[in-house]
Write a protein that holds these residues in place. Structure first.
Motif, mmCIF file in Angstrom:
data_model
loop_
_atom_site.group_PDB
_atom_site.id
_atom_site.type_symbol
_atom_site.label_atom_id
_atom_site.label_comp_id
_atom_site.label_asym_id
_atom_site.label_seq_id
_atom_site.Cartn_x
_atom_site.Cartn_y
_atom_site.Cartn_z
ATOM 1 N N ASN A 174 16.920 -49.614 7.306
ATOM 2 C CA ASN A 174 17.201 -48.311 6.718
ATOM 3 C C ASN A 174 16.590 -47.156 7.505
ATOM 4 O O ASN A 174 17.200 -46.098 7.644
ATOM 5 N N THR A 175 15.375 -47.345 8.015
ATOM 6 C CA THR A 175 14.790 -46.254 8.796
ATOM 7 C C THR A 175 15.403 -46.171 10.187
ATOM 8 O O THR A 175 15.414 -45.096 10.799
ATOM 9 N N SER B 237 8.414 -49.303 9.355
ATOM 10 C CA SER B 237 9.231 -48.095 9.387
ATOM 11 C C SER B 237 9.326 -47.492 10.793
ATOM 12 O O SER B 237 8.384 -47.538 11.575
ATOM 13 N N HIS C 200 17.096 -45.325 -1.211
ATOM 14 C CA HIS C 200 16.755 -46.595 -1.857
ATOM 15 C C HIS C 200 16.717 -47.704 -0.799
ATOM 16 O O HIS C 200 17.716 -48.356 -0.537
ATOM 17 N N CYS C 201 15.559 -47.902 -0.204
ATOM 18 C CA CYS C 201 15.452 -48.922 0.851
ATOM 19 C C CYS C 201 15.460 -50.341 0.302
ATOM 20 O O CYS C 201 15.854 -51.281 0.999
ATOM 21 N N ASP D 264 11.368 -42.460 -0.309
ATOM 22 C CA ASP D 264 11.978 -43.690 -0.805
ATOM 23 C C ASP D 264 11.741 -43.867 -2.291
ATOM 24 O O ASP D 264 10.621 -43.717 -2.789
ATOM 25 N N VAL E 204 7.671 -41.798 6.117
ATOM 26 C CA VAL E 204 8.126 -42.176 4.776
ATOM 27 C C VAL E 204 7.133 -41.700 3.720
ATOM 28 O O VAL E 204 5.932 -41.966 3.817
#
Length: 462
Positions: free
Chosen positions: A75-76, A115, A63-64, A89, A119
């Motif tokens: 997050n990445t 990113s 859950h970004c 995601d 993804v």
């Protein structure tokens, strides 16, 4: 012999076993696998000695944008440091969920700018929005996630049963997986109201108000729907062995149902929730120690298709809101940066899992389940996505060093054997064991593979 762009040496984890060999890589793709080291010539050579070279790890449950303060960049980056080369995601973004093509395409553009790892994107539907499934599939959604529990009436709604059946039919027609957060809201909301009325708001109350039956009863219903519709059903974050046993029973009947659990459900129990409070709160909750032991036995037996993080990087304030009332704390934990090392430590380093089993859970099976082309295993023609883990490295988890802005984990201070020392995506180093070496935008969109040309029908006849 011409030199390869990159040669990688180490203990290569293949589908059939571990081989001390080397890989020849050109243009981001694995060209050759050699069982003999120092045979291939490379413009660049990375020799990892006795470390394991796994196929790039895939986290299917991230859950970004649940916390709008985070996003693809932080997050990445966490994913890369944690050895995750591809994330899937989730669609429950704040402020707007991914329920139409316009939002989906905008998110694709965002990830291609920000990113650091590859993804794929889940999509969802709004209440009454099942007709959006085909266009979202054609736009490149990797799968669809719905909920039987209303976490939020707009962003994370409960989809009524008649819409669930329609959604299952539509996803079957496009050949895609439909997954569910499966909890029974009526049971849970009634229990929470009762507990609050009695002033029972200590951490353990979170588990007691979400008993195992609140999970298993919804999974049962969904599997029966899948029986009659022929849908490819996936149950996310299974927290209790009873749920898994019911899934196995339906699998024996030919229902296309798969199961994932998350790393906390096999590493922690309700005693940790009592000890750590909101820091260890997630939905579904942590269970009794005996249940956790059975869950781990099922992991070892290969009963789960995959393990995911259900990564949610809440900031400390959202957790501390529940310090005097567990029901006020936000549910969810970060995991991208530490999940692989924790499961390696508890599984491979202690002899409970083989390296091949580890690769099955984090690479082979997620790629197969979600039809991710050219990823998930080390083989000629596949993307050179590689995760290197030093099995002898011992280190300590320090939440203060996390890549995400949300620097909080119940595993803070835990000593771990097995460390990600290199992350390679499409033949390029993204994390060199010390720092991120690529820029935002290196990560690519991984499109889903919707099956086209089918026509809608009513329930599959049995």
């Amino acid at each position: 012999m011409n030199a390869y762009h990159l040669v990688v040496r180490g203990r290569i984890v293949l589908e059939t076993g571990v081989m001390e060999g080397e890989l020849g890589i050109n243009d981001g793709v694995i060209q050759t696998i050699s069982p003999t080291q120092h045979l291939l010539k490379g413009v660049q050579v990375l020799d990892f000695g006795r470390s394991y070279v796994f196929p790039g790890l895939i986290d299917a449950h991230v859950h970004c944008y649940t916390n709008p303060e985070e996003g693809f960049r932080s997050n990445t980056a966490a994913a890369a440091v944690g050895g995750i080369t591809t994330i899937l995601d989730m669609p429950y973004d704040s402020p707007d969920p991914i329920t139409n093509v316009e939002r989906f395409e905008a998110k694709v553009q965002l990830l291609e700018k920000e990113s650091l790892v590859d993804v794929a994107l889940w999509a969802s539907i709004a209440k009454g929005g099942a007709e959006q499934i085909k266009p979202l599939a054609e736009a490149g959604a990797i799968a669809f996630k719905l909920s039987t529990f209303e976490a939020d009436p707009y962003r994370f709604p409960r989809i009524p049963d008649d819409e669930v059946i329609k959604a299952m039919i539509f996803t079957r027609e496009v050949g895609m997986v439909i997954a569910f957060h499966a909890e029974n809201g009526e049971l849970i909301e009634s229990l929470i109201a009762e507990y609050i009325n009695q002033g029972l708001v200590a951490p353990r109350a979170h588990m007691e108000t979400r008993p195992p039956v609140s999970e298993s009863v919804e999974v049962l219903k969904l599997m029966e729907f899948a029986y009659w519709t022929g849908a490819k059903l996936h149950i996310v974050h299974v927290s209790h062995p009873r749920t898994l046993e019911l899934i196995q029973w339906f699998q024996q009947q030919g229902v296309q149902v798969t199961a994932e659990t998350c790393y906390p459900y096999v590493l922690m129990d309700v005693n940790d929730l009592e000890r750590l409070g909101p820091k260890a709160k997630m939905n579904p909750p942590l269970r009794e120690r005996s249940d956790v032991d059975r869950m781990w036995n099922y992991v070892k037996a290969g009963a789960f298709n995959l393990i995911s993080s259900d990564h949610v990087p809440w900031d400390l304030s959202r957790k501390e809101a529940g310090k005097d009332n567990i029901f006020s704390a936000a549910p969810g934990l970060p995991g991208l940066e530490i999940m692989a090392s924790l499961i390696f430590d508890y599984g491979v380093a202690r002899g409970h899992l083989t390296p091949v089993q580890f690769a099955n859970l984090f690479s082979h099976h997620p790629a197969q389940l979600f039809q991710i082309a050219a990823k998930g295993k080390i083989a000629p023609g596949y993307d050179a996505d590689l995760t290197v883990i030093d099995p002898y490295a011992e280190w300590e988890i320090d939440e203060r060093q996390f890549q995400t802005k949300a620097r909080i984990t119940p595993f803070h201070g835990q000593k771990v054997q097995g460390k990600v020392i290199h992350t390679i995506i499409r033949g390029c180093t993204v994390y060199d064991g010390k720092q991120i070496v690529q820029q935002p935008g290196f990560g690519k969109f991984v499109a889903g593979s919707a099956v086209k040309g089918k026509t809608r029908s009513d329930f599959v006849s049995r």
